[in-house]
Each structure stands twice: as structure tokens, then as C-alpha cells.
Write an enzyme that holds these catalytic residues in place. Structure first.
Site, PDB file in Angstrom:
ATOM      1  N   SER A  51      10.897  -7.579 -44.434  1.00 33.51           N
ATOM      2  CA  SER A  51      11.169  -7.270 -42.999  1.00 33.51           C
ATOM      3  C   SER A  51      11.768  -5.799 -42.895  1.00 33.51           C
ATOM      4  O   SER A  51      12.304  -5.558 -43.568  1.00 33.51           O
ATOM      5  CB  SER A  51      12.101  -8.123 -42.207  1.00 33.51           C
ATOM      6  OG  SER A  51      12.646  -7.798 -40.986  1.00 33.51           O
ATOM      7  N   LYS A  54      15.051  -2.020 -37.217  1.00 32.26           N
ATOM      8  CA  LYS A  54      15.649  -0.840 -36.911  1.00 32.26           C
ATOM      9  C   LYS A  54      16.782  -0.711 -37.616  1.00 32.26           C
ATOM     10  O   LYS A  54      17.315   0.391 -37.937  1.00 32.26           O
ATOM     11  CB  LYS A  54      15.806  -0.764 -35.528  1.00 32.26           C
ATOM     12  CG  LYS A  54      14.808  -0.070 -34.813  1.00 32.26           C
ATOM     13  CD  LYS A  54      15.293   0.434 -33.290  1.00 32.26           C
ATOM     14  CE  LYS A  54      14.671  -0.296 -32.207  1.00 32.26           C
ATOM     15  NZ  LYS A  54      15.132  -1.237 -31.413  1.00 32.26           N
ATOM     16  N   ASP A 197      23.585 -14.884 -31.584  1.00 32.02           N
ATOM     17  CA  ASP A 197      22.310 -14.172 -31.354  1.00 32.02           C
ATOM     18  C   ASP A 197      21.062 -15.223 -31.878  1.00 32.02           C
ATOM     19  O   ASP A 197      20.250 -14.943 -32.356  1.00 32.02           O
ATOM     20  CB  ASP A 197      22.084 -12.938 -32.110  1.00 32.02           C
ATOM     21  CG  ASP A 197      20.894 -12.263 -31.954  1.00 32.02           C
ATOM     22  OD1 ASP A 197      20.375 -12.542 -30.971  1.00 32.02           O
ATOM     23  OD2 ASP A 197      20.504 -11.324 -32.745  1.00 32.02           O
ATOM     24  N   ASP A 214      21.015 -14.511 -39.832  1.00 31.21           N
ATOM     25  CA  ASP A 214      21.337 -13.226 -39.083  1.00 31.21           C
ATOM     26  C   ASP A 214      22.660 -13.813 -38.579  1.00 31.21           C
ATOM     27  O   ASP A 214      22.719 -13.517 -37.307  1.00 31.21           O
ATOM     28  CB  ASP A 214      20.268 -12.939 -38.013  1.00 31.21           C
ATOM     29  CG  ASP A 214      20.198 -11.373 -37.718  1.00 31.21           C
ATOM     30  OD1 ASP A 214      20.963 -10.531 -38.217  1.00 31.21           O
ATOM     31  OD2 ASP A 214      19.590 -10.924 -36.867  1.00 31.21           O
TER      32      ASP A 214
HETATM   33  N1  LIG Z   1      17.235 -15.157 -46.726  1.00 33.31           N
HETATM   34  C1  LIG Z   1      15.984 -14.883 -46.226  1.00 33.31           C
HETATM   35  N2  LIG Z   1      14.787 -15.224 -46.627  1.00 33.31           N
HETATM   36  C2  LIG Z   1      13.612 -15.136 -46.387  1.00 33.31           C
HETATM   37  N3  LIG Z   1      13.560 -14.220 -45.303  1.00 33.31           N
HETATM   38  C3  LIG Z   1      14.380 -13.549 -44.726  1.00 33.31           C
HETATM   39  C4  LIG Z   1      15.829 -13.940 -45.090  1.00 33.31           C
HETATM   40  N4  LIG Z   1      16.592 -13.239 -44.526  1.00 33.31           N
HETATM   41  C5  LIG Z   1      15.794 -12.546 -43.368  1.00 33.31           C
HETATM   42  N5  LIG Z   1      14.595 -12.733 -43.796  1.00 33.31           N
HETATM   43  C6  LIG Z   1      13.318 -12.128 -42.947  1.00 33.31           C
HETATM   44  O1  LIG Z   1      13.848 -10.788 -42.501  1.00 33.31           O
HETATM   45  C7  LIG Z   1      13.940 -10.833 -41.016  1.00 33.31           C
HETATM   46  C8  LIG Z   1      15.008  -9.906 -40.432  1.00 33.31           C
HETATM   47  O2  LIG Z   1      16.221 -10.791 -40.991  1.00 33.31           O
HETATM   48  P1  LIG Z   1      17.552 -10.779 -39.998  1.00 33.31           P
HETATM   49  O3  LIG Z   1      18.495 -11.120 -40.664  1.00 33.31           O
HETATM   50  O4  LIG Z   1      17.067 -11.413 -38.889  1.00 33.31           O
HETATM   51  O5  LIG Z   1      17.789  -9.327 -39.637  1.00 33.31           O
HETATM   52  P2  LIG Z   1      17.909  -8.100 -38.305  1.00 33.31           P
HETATM   53  O6  LIG Z   1      16.838  -9.078 -37.358  1.00 33.31           O
HETATM   54  O7  LIG Z   1      19.021  -7.694 -38.107  1.00 33.31           O
HETATM   55  O8  LIG Z   1      16.641  -7.203 -38.751  1.00 33.31           O
HETATM   56  C9  LIG Z   1      13.921 -12.269 -40.699  1.00 33.31           C
HETATM   57  O9  LIG Z   1      13.070 -12.489 -39.379  1.00 33.31           O
HETATM   58  C10 LIG Z   1      13.028 -12.864 -41.833  1.00 33.31           C
HETATM   59  O10 LIG Z   1      11.613 -12.819 -41.573  1.00 33.31           O
HETATM   60 MG   LIG Z   2      17.083 -10.874 -36.690  1.00 27.79          MG
END
Ligand SMILES: Nc1ncnc2c1ncn2[C@@H]1O[C@H](COP(=O)(O)OP(=O)(O)O)[C@@H](O)[C@H]1O
Ligand SMILES: [Mg+2]
Length: 263
Positions: A51, A54, A197, A214
């Protein structure tokens, strides 16, 4: 000791990352943390970005001997992979971050520079994950953090495909999934936390169950905004699950969550 240049070349070849990621995400401090993770066998390689937000990038990595042996057995995680979340300093909403940190009685020292704020945020996400994981809430197990880098368990299938966001695929079993989420929110409240959130974007679908992610902005329930956050989280879930035939009353759900016994 791995040479930094050699290491960056390796990443460039294996993940074909663009210049933008190189300069913003793989800055010197992050590179030395990643080298530390490899040298100390937390991970053996970094595979690809899962992913690109921003504020943070999330990469899939292969677990090294240390994570495979020490953590996986204890926690029962069978995944060969880890997820590495790297917060970017420049593009972070540090004012927003500061407000969350300010009202949280767990943080006595309020950081001021962008860098300090992001580092504090990363630490907060790690701690929140650890508290939740220890309380049996369905979150990725956290393994390591330093500065703006956080390593946690990878949520995905045996082939290494990352679990999709709930938003993308919908709940596999709406009634059961909704119940699980309320149970997890209640457990969170029981350890004194409010996610802050929670929505279909921060929930991953792992087989037929859900995993909450998150938790950087997750606050202590003593935070002046905690009540508002709890209400918003509950509203989000009720709104989203109503599309799948789940009927729930906001006040009842909040009452249920708040009836959690403090652990
Ligand atoms: N532990 C994890 N295992 C697999 N995918 C993850 C994991 N953590 C985050 N992701 C992927 O990364 C994306 C963004 O992570 P997130 O923690 O929501 O960060 P942000 O929303 O701040 O960019 C998630 O929607 C998911 O698709
Ligand atoms: Mg997120």
C-alpha cells in the site's frame, strides 16, 4: 555489515520502486533500520509495496529466522511474511497527529518537530497494537519499531497475497463479522482504548474473519475526544453493515461496548 548502496540497489532491483519512494521512504535513517532488521534476522528480504498511502507505505517482507522462531511459535502466527509500515515525515499530518497525542494521558512529553511527532506516532501505533494483541483483539501482532518504521505480522493468505480491505470485498458473514467487531471494540474499551478511525478501510478480511488495523490514532478513553471517536466508530460500522442487512441501534451498541469490565 551490508553496504547501504548495495542494499538500495537490491531493493531497487527486487521491488522496482520509483525514485519518489526511494527518496521519501528509503531515506538514510530508514535504510539503516532496514539493514538492522536484516542483519538481526527479523526479516530476510523486502518483497513489494502492499500500500502506498499519503502518510505511510506498507511493504510485504519475508520473515527472518528470528521472527519465524521467536514470535511465530508463541503467537501461533503461521505466516512466513511480515508487514513493514514506514511513515513518511514530510507528508505526515503532524498537526492532526499532535492533537491526538496531546490529549492522551499516556504521553506526558509532547513532541514538537515533525520528525519527533511521527516517531512518537509510530511508537503509539506499536504500543496500541501490542496492548490489543495481548488482550486477544484481532489485530496484527507487532514485532518491532524504531523511529518511523513498524514491523508487524502480515495479514494474508499462505501464498503471500495480502488480505483485502473490507471495503473491497464486503463481509464474508455479515452477522458473525459485525458481532466480532463489536466484541473487539468492547475488549478495546476494556483495556481503556478507543480505535478512533474504525471503518471498512481499516478492517482486513482474512478468510472468514476480520482483522482490525491502523491503530496509530487509537486513543486512551480519557482523551477529551474519546467519546466522540467511539460514537463515530460505531456509526461507521452500523452504516456499513446496514448495507448487508444488519440492523443495530447505536445507543445499544455503545452501551454494550461501555459495559466492558476494565482489565
Ligand atoms: N499487517 C498487514 N498485513 C497486510 N496488509 C496490511 C497490513 N497492514 C496494512 N496493510 C495494508 O496497507 C494498507 C494501509 O495500512 P494502514 O495501516 O491502514 O495505513 P494508512 O491508512 O495510514 O495508509 C491497508 O489498507 C492494507 O491494505
Ligand atoms: Mg488505513
Amino acid at each position: 555489515m551490508i553496504d547501504e548502496f548495495e542494499f538500495l540497489e537490491k531493493i531497487r532491483k527486487t521491488t522496482k520502486v520509483e525514485r519518489k519512494i526511494e527518496s521519501e521512504v528509503f531515506e538514510k535513517n530508514v535504510l539503516s533500520i532496514l539493514i538492522h532488521l536484516i542483519e538481526n534476522k527479523y526479516i530476510s528480504s523486502i518483497n513489494f509495496p502492499i500500500s502506498k498511502g499519503k502518510e505511510a507505505y506498507v511493504f510485504r517482507a519475508e520473515k527472518g529466522k528470528r521472527l519465524l522462531e521467536k514470535f511465530s511459535k508463541k503467537s501461533g502466527s503461521k505466516s512466513k511474511f511480515a508487514a513493514i509500515k514506514i511513515y513518511m515525515i514530510e507528508t505526515s499530518r503532524f498537526k492532526h497527529m499532535q492533537n491526538y497525542i496531546k490529549g492522551d494521558p499516556r504521553f506526558r512529553k509532547i513532541p514538537h518537530t515533525k520528525k519527533e511527532i511521527v516517531y512518537e506516532w509510530t511508537k503509539k501505533e506499536f504500543r496500541n497494537l501490542r496492548l490489543c494483541h495481548e488482550a486477544g483483539i484481532s489485530v496484527p501482532e507487532p514485532y518491532y519499531f524504531k523511529n518511523n518504521v513498524l514491523v508487524m505480522d502480515f495479514i494474508g493468505d499462505d501464498y503471500g497475497n495480502p488480505a483485502p480491505q473490507l471495503k473491497k470485498v464486503g463481509p464474508p458473514d455479515p452477522k458473525k463479522n459485525f458481532k466480532q467487531l463489536i466484541r473487539d471494540m468492547k475488549k478495546m474499551y476494556g483495556i481503556g482504548l478507543v480505535h478512533g478511525d474504525l471503518s471498512e478501510y481499516n478492517i482486513l478480511v482474512n478468510g472468514d474473519s476480520l482483522v482490525i488495523i491502523d491503530v496509530g490514532q487509537t486513543v486512551s478513553k480519557e482523551h477529551p475526544m474519546a467519546e466522540e471517536f467511539l460514537e463515530r466508530d460505531v456509526n461507521n460500522l452500523i452504516r456499513y453493515f446496514s448495507e448487508f442487512g444488519i440492523k443495530a441501534n447505536k445507543e445499544d451498541i455503545i452501551k454494550e461496548i461501555k459495559s466492558a469490565k476494565r482489565r
